[in-house]
Design an enzyme around this catalytic site. Structure first.
Site, PDB file in Angstrom:
ATOM      1  N   PHE A 219       0.865  -1.234   0.336  1.00 27.69           N
ATOM      2  CA  PHE A 219      -0.299  -0.055   0.210  1.00 27.69           C
ATOM      3  C   PHE A 219       0.962   1.086   0.350  1.00 27.69           C
ATOM      4  O   PHE A 219       2.097   1.061   0.375  1.00 27.69           O
ATOM      5  CB  PHE A 219      -0.998  -0.370   1.249  1.00 27.69           C
ATOM      6  CG  PHE A 219      -1.931  -0.736   1.263  1.00 27.69           C
ATOM      7  CD1 PHE A 219      -3.009   0.039   0.996  1.00 27.69           C
ATOM      8  CD2 PHE A 219      -1.790  -1.956   1.420  1.00 27.69           C
ATOM      9  CE1 PHE A 219      -4.333  -0.992   0.794  1.00 27.69           C
ATOM     10  CE2 PHE A 219      -3.593  -2.619   1.887  1.00 27.69           C
ATOM     11  CZ  PHE A 219      -4.227  -2.831   1.313  1.00 27.69           C
ATOM     12  N   ASP A 220       0.892   2.126  -0.255  1.00 24.50           N
ATOM     13  CA  ASP A 220       1.008   3.748  -1.360  1.00 24.50           C
ATOM     14  C   ASP A 220      -0.034   3.757   0.835  1.00 24.50           C
ATOM     15  O   ASP A 220      -0.676   3.228   1.170  1.00 24.50           O
ATOM     16  CB  ASP A 220       1.006   4.742  -1.856  1.00 24.50           C
ATOM     17  CG  ASP A 220       1.178   5.745  -1.611  1.00 24.50           C
ATOM     18  OD1 ASP A 220       1.913   6.277  -0.983  1.00 24.50           O
ATOM     19  OD2 ASP A 220      -0.065   6.898  -1.229  1.00 24.50           O
ATOM     20  N   LEU A 221       1.013   4.943   1.437  1.00 22.64           N
ATOM     21  CA  LEU A 221       0.253   5.700   2.783  1.00 22.64           C
ATOM     22  C   LEU A 221      -0.046   7.042   2.687  1.00 22.64           C
ATOM     23  O   LEU A 221      -1.849   6.924   2.787  1.00 22.64           O
ATOM     24  CB  LEU A 221       1.339   5.467   3.502  1.00 22.64           C
ATOM     25  CG  LEU A 221       0.887   6.550   4.883  1.00 22.64           C
ATOM     26  CD1 LEU A 221      -0.208   5.520   5.687  1.00 22.64           C
ATOM     27  CD2 LEU A 221       1.810   6.703   6.372  1.00 22.64           C
ATOM     28  N   ASP A 222       0.148   8.089   2.504  1.00 17.63           N
ATOM     29  CA  ASP A 222      -0.718   8.891   2.152  1.00 17.63           C
ATOM     30  C   ASP A 222      -1.457   9.139   0.605  1.00 17.63           C
ATOM     31  O   ASP A 222      -1.385   8.803  -0.395  1.00 17.63           O
ATOM     32  CB  ASP A 222       0.319  10.217   1.977  1.00 17.63           C
ATOM     33  CG  ASP A 222       0.910  10.779   3.239  1.00 17.63           C
ATOM     34  OD1 ASP A 222       0.614  10.008   4.239  1.00 17.63           O
ATOM     35  OD2 ASP A 222       2.611  10.838   3.170  1.00 17.63           O
TER      36      ASP A 222
END
Length: 228
Positions: A10-13
């Protein structure tokens, strides 16, 4: 459910962590205490696209970390025709980083989908954000328990979409490209970056922008259940 996939990155932001909402609250706090004449909504209207462009330049190594932090504020104030000193910009930049992780709103469905995925897959994060800030976000939002590994661009030495960061993350996760998928909101950094590195990818298109490429995409995190 894709039986080949064992690891989800996953990307976070802008994917799990609601950057825009948390960012706006940080600026609201700063302006109320020190710059009451600035309307937060007016500033945010200018800041959001400017910040996105500054991050694009940063991701492609066209500006430095320090230039990113300064330029996104300077250009936003310029757009408002608001005169402010460099010293005050740097003070705001420092306050912003300090306050940003005090609010940790996640996208709707984030925890529910992580609870759904965690028993079935190993979950990981790949982020271009600054290491100390991202660590605080993950900790304060109680996300740490869901992820086996967290790859940060500062540790990898390069930023998404560079394929080296994906290779670094795969090695850290002890998995293969064929068994992995990336989920993120940035077509360049997350989706094309992952695909060019040999991973599958899903575009988190919560703003429902029109795209010409035939990517897997979702508009809500819970739609991941349709793919995984």
């Amino acid at each position: 459910m894709n039986t080949k996939i064992t690891d989800i990155f996953f990307d976070l932001d802008h994917t799990l962590w609601d950057f825009d909402k948390n960012s706006e609250m940080a600026f609201e706090r700063i302006f109320k205490s020190k710059y009451a004449e600035i309307q937060t909504q007016d500033f945010i209207k200018e800041y959001v696209p400017i910040n996105q462009e500054c991050w694009r330049l940063y991701q492609n190594d066209l500006i430095t970390h320090e230039e990113l932090r300064y330029n996104r504020l300077k250009f936003s104030f310029n757009a408002l025709n608001y005169v402010i000193s460099d010293e005050n910009i740097l003070d705001i930049a420092n306050d912003y980083i300090e306050f940003l992780t005090d609010n940790n709103y996640l996208f709707d469905g984030a925890i529910e989908v992580l609870e759904y995925l965690k028993p079935k897959y190993k979950l990981h994060i790949i982020t271009n954000g600054f290491a100390n800030v991202q660590e605080k976000k993950i900790r304060n939002a109680a996300l740490g328990g869901y992820f086996t590994t967290i790859t940060n661009s500062e540790l990898a030495g390069v930023k998404k979409p560079n394929s080296i960061i994906f290779d670094y993350a795969l090695k850290l996760a002890n998995t293969s490209k064929e068994n992995s998928i990336m989920i993120g909101d940035d077509l360049d950094a997350d989706v094309n970056g992952a695909l060019n590195a040999g991973l599958d990818a899903i575009f988190f298109n919560d703003k429902k922008i029109e795209i010409t490429q035939n990517f897997k995409q979702i508009n809500h995190l819970l739609e991941l259940k349709n793919y995984l």
